[in-house]
Write a protein that holds these residues in place. Structure first.
Motif, PDB file in Angstrom:
ATOM      1  N   THR A 106       0.827  -1.206   0.000  1.00 55.63           N
ATOM      2  CA  THR A 106       0.000   0.000   0.000  1.00 55.63           C
ATOM      3  C   THR A 106       0.860   1.255   0.000  1.00 55.63           C
ATOM      4  N   ARG A 107       1.953   1.228   0.732  1.00 53.72           N
ATOM      5  CA  ARG A 107       2.822   2.406   0.803  1.00 53.72           C
ATOM      6  C   ARG A 107       3.388   2.745  -0.565  1.00 53.72           C
ATOM      7  N   GLU A 108       3.732   1.706  -1.341  1.00 51.88           N
ATOM      8  CA  GLU A 108       4.251   1.972  -2.683  1.00 51.88           C
ATOM      9  C   GLU A 108       3.161   2.550  -3.576  1.00 51.88           C
ATOM     10  N   LEU A 109       1.938   2.012  -3.464  1.00 46.62           N
ATOM     11  CA  LEU A 109       0.846   2.524  -4.276  1.00 46.62           C
ATOM     12  C   LEU A 109       0.566   3.986  -3.964  1.00 46.62           C
ATOM     13  N   THR A 110       0.465   4.342  -2.687  1.00 41.91           N
ATOM     14  CA  THR A 110       0.167   5.736  -2.339  1.00 41.91           C
ATOM     15  C   THR A 110       1.300   6.663  -2.755  1.00 41.91           C
ATOM     16  N   ALA A 111       2.545   6.181  -2.646  1.00 42.09           N
ATOM     17  CA  ALA A 111       3.680   7.003  -3.086  1.00 42.09           C
ATOM     18  C   ALA A 111       3.618   7.228  -4.595  1.00 42.09           C
ATOM     19  N   ARG A 114       0.819   9.809  -5.423  1.00 40.99           N
ATOM     20  CA  ARG A 114       1.195  11.190  -5.122  1.00 40.99           C
ATOM     21  C   ARG A 114       2.264  11.711  -6.088  1.00 40.99           C
ATOM     22  N   ALA A 115       3.163  10.819  -6.505  1.00 39.49           N
ATOM     23  CA  ALA A 115       4.180  11.228  -7.470  1.00 39.49           C
ATOM     24  C   ALA A 115       3.539  11.570  -8.815  1.00 39.49           C
ATOM     25  N   VAL A 116       2.578  10.761  -9.258  1.00 33.76           N
ATOM     26  CA  VAL A 116       1.896  11.032 -10.526  1.00 33.76           C
ATOM     27  C   VAL A 116       1.089  12.322 -10.436  1.00 33.76           C
ATOM     28  N   ARG A 118       1.737  14.899  -8.558  1.00 28.40           N
ATOM     29  CA  ARG A 118       2.668  16.035  -8.583  1.00 28.40           C
ATOM     30  C   ARG A 118       3.131  16.315 -10.014  1.00 28.40           C
ATOM     31  N   ARG A 119       3.416  15.256 -10.773  1.00 27.22           N
ATOM     32  CA  ARG A 119       3.857  15.453 -12.155  1.00 27.22           C
ATOM     33  C   ARG A 119       2.735  16.014 -13.025  1.00 27.22           C
ATOM     34  N   ALA A 120       1.498  15.668 -12.687  1.00 26.62           N
ATOM     35  CA  ALA A 120       0.366  16.094 -13.506  1.00 26.62           C
ATOM     36  C   ALA A 120       0.033  17.563 -13.322  1.00 26.62           C
ATOM     37  N   SER A 121       0.476  18.153 -12.216  1.00 29.53           N
ATOM     38  CA  SER A 121       0.156  19.567 -11.968  1.00 29.53           C
ATOM     39  C   SER A 121       1.398  20.316 -11.512  1.00 29.53           C
ATOM     40  N   PRO A 122       2.428  20.400 -12.375  1.00 28.71           N
ATOM     41  CA  PRO A 122       3.689  21.004 -11.967  1.00 28.71           C
ATOM     42  C   PRO A 122       3.605  22.485 -11.665  1.00 28.71           C
ATOM     43  N   GLU A 123       2.553  23.164 -12.132  1.00 30.07           N
ATOM     44  CA  GLU A 123       2.454  24.602 -11.897  1.00 30.07           C
ATOM     45  C   GLU A 123       1.313  24.930 -10.930  1.00 30.07           C
ATOM     46  N   ASP A 172       5.867   8.587   5.270  1.00 26.29           N
ATOM     47  CA  ASP A 172       5.558   9.233   3.994  1.00 26.29           C
ATOM     48  C   ASP A 172       6.297  10.560   3.853  1.00 26.29           C
ATOM     49  N   LEU A 173       6.397  11.322   4.933  1.00 27.89           N
ATOM     50  CA  LEU A 173       7.120  12.590   4.872  1.00 27.89           C
ATOM     51  C   LEU A 173       8.588  12.364   4.526  1.00 27.89           C
ATOM     52  N   SER A 174       9.180  11.320   5.120  1.00 25.83           N
ATOM     53  CA  SER A 174      10.583  11.044   4.858  1.00 25.83           C
ATOM     54  C   SER A 174      10.794  10.587   3.411  1.00 25.83           C
ATOM     55  N   GLU A 175       9.946   9.677   2.950  1.00 25.83           N
ATOM     56  CA  GLU A 175      10.117   9.122   1.607  1.00 25.83           C
ATOM     57  C   GLU A 175       9.800  10.150   0.521  1.00 25.83           C
ATOM     58  N   GLN A 176       8.710  10.920   0.702  1.00 26.67           N
ATOM     59  CA  GLN A 176       8.261  11.801  -0.366  1.00 26.67           C
ATOM     60  C   GLN A 176       8.904  13.185  -0.327  1.00 26.67           C
ATOM     61  N   ALA A 177       9.224  13.688   0.863  1.00 22.69           N
ATOM     62  CA  ALA A 177       9.819  15.023   0.956  1.00 22.69           C
ATOM     63  C   ALA A 177      11.338  14.971   1.048  1.00 22.69           C
ATOM     64  N   LEU A 178      11.857  13.988   1.787  1.00 21.05           N
ATOM     65  CA  LEU A 178      13.309  13.903   1.978  1.00 21.05           C
ATOM     66  C   LEU A 178      13.963  12.899   1.034  1.00 21.05           C
ATOM     67  N   GLY A 179      13.160  12.074   0.375  1.00 21.67           N
ATOM     68  CA  GLY A 179      13.692  11.147  -0.616  1.00 21.67           C
ATOM     69  C   GLY A 179      14.409   9.947  -0.058  1.00 21.67           C
TER      70      GLY A 179
END
Length: 223
Positions: A106-111, A114-116, A118-123, A172-179
């Motif tokens: 589930t964690r991979e799916l939600t990540a 959210r990544a898709v 973010r890419r879909a609305s870069p502005e 999620d904060l660590s993986e998505q914001a800090l990478g």
């Protein structure tokens, strides 16, 4: 930010499980068990579609073609037990934004979702009553004053506002914001949040980032 997802899955047990898990993560899920039901659901505002390949009245690739024709900007992630390379290539060639073979965590799916997004609305500019975030310029403003944020602080702030009013886990904060994955004694998220709080101000009229026990951190607008 209320993200509306369409889940197209004909297995009722899998659909129920995924719906519960995604709603726990703060998404709103509309379920469709067939292509016909999915086409009806696509009439409502949606931010992303999750498509299974095997469906009773066709397959996810047929539905993907239809989405790309009538809803060209809607992000799509293919979910399927078929993990063959040719299926992945076909899905991507038809316009899928990502492809995740079952079984998955589930964690991979939600990540991935959210990544898709973010890419879909870069502005996209995220706003609440006192803070605005310009993701194109990577600029955050508090009551029209530009905040002096590091890259990590900006990404943390963006994630928290995106998921309001739901808390965001430290994982999620660590993986998505800090990478990076959150280690067992890793305090990096807490340190960045502490610095971010100081930059946002500590008065009654300042927005708050609060710790929620066993859930992570939550963004709160001033009362």
């Amino acid at each position: 930010m209320n993200v509306q997802l369409l889940l197209v899955e004909d297995d009722p047990d899998m659909a129920d499980l995924l719906s519960q898990l995604l709603e726990f993560e703060g998404f709103t899920v509309t379920h469709a068990a067939s292509i016909a039901a999915a086409k009806k659901a696509l009439a409502q505002p949606l931010q992303l579609a999750l498509l299974d390949v095997g469906l009773p009245d066709g397959n996810g690739f047929d539905l993907l073609r239809d989405i790309r024709e009538h809803h060209p900007k809607l992000p799509v992630i293919m979910l399927t037990a078929r993990g063959e390379a040719m299926d992945r290539v076909l899905g991507l060639e038809l316009g899928a934004d990502d492809y995740l073979p079952k079984p998955f965590e589930t964690r991979e799916l939600t990540a991935r979702i959210r990544a898709v997004l973010r890419r879909a609305s870069p502005e996209e500019i995220q706003t609440d009553s006192v803070v605005s975030i310009d993701t194109r310029r990577r600029e955050a403003r508090l009551r029209d004053q530009v905040l002096d944020l590091t890259g990590a602080e900006f990404d943390l702030l963006t994630l928290l506002i995106q998921h309001t009013p739901e808390p965001v886990s430290k994982d999620d904060l660590s993986e998505q914001a800090l990478g990076k994955p959150l280690g067992p004694f890793d305090r990096a998220v807490d340190v960045h949040i502490s610095r971010l709080r100081k930059k946002l101000g500590e008065g009654d009229e300042s927005p708050k980032i609060v710790a929620i026990r066993n859930r992570g951190y939550q963004w709160l607008e001033p009362a």
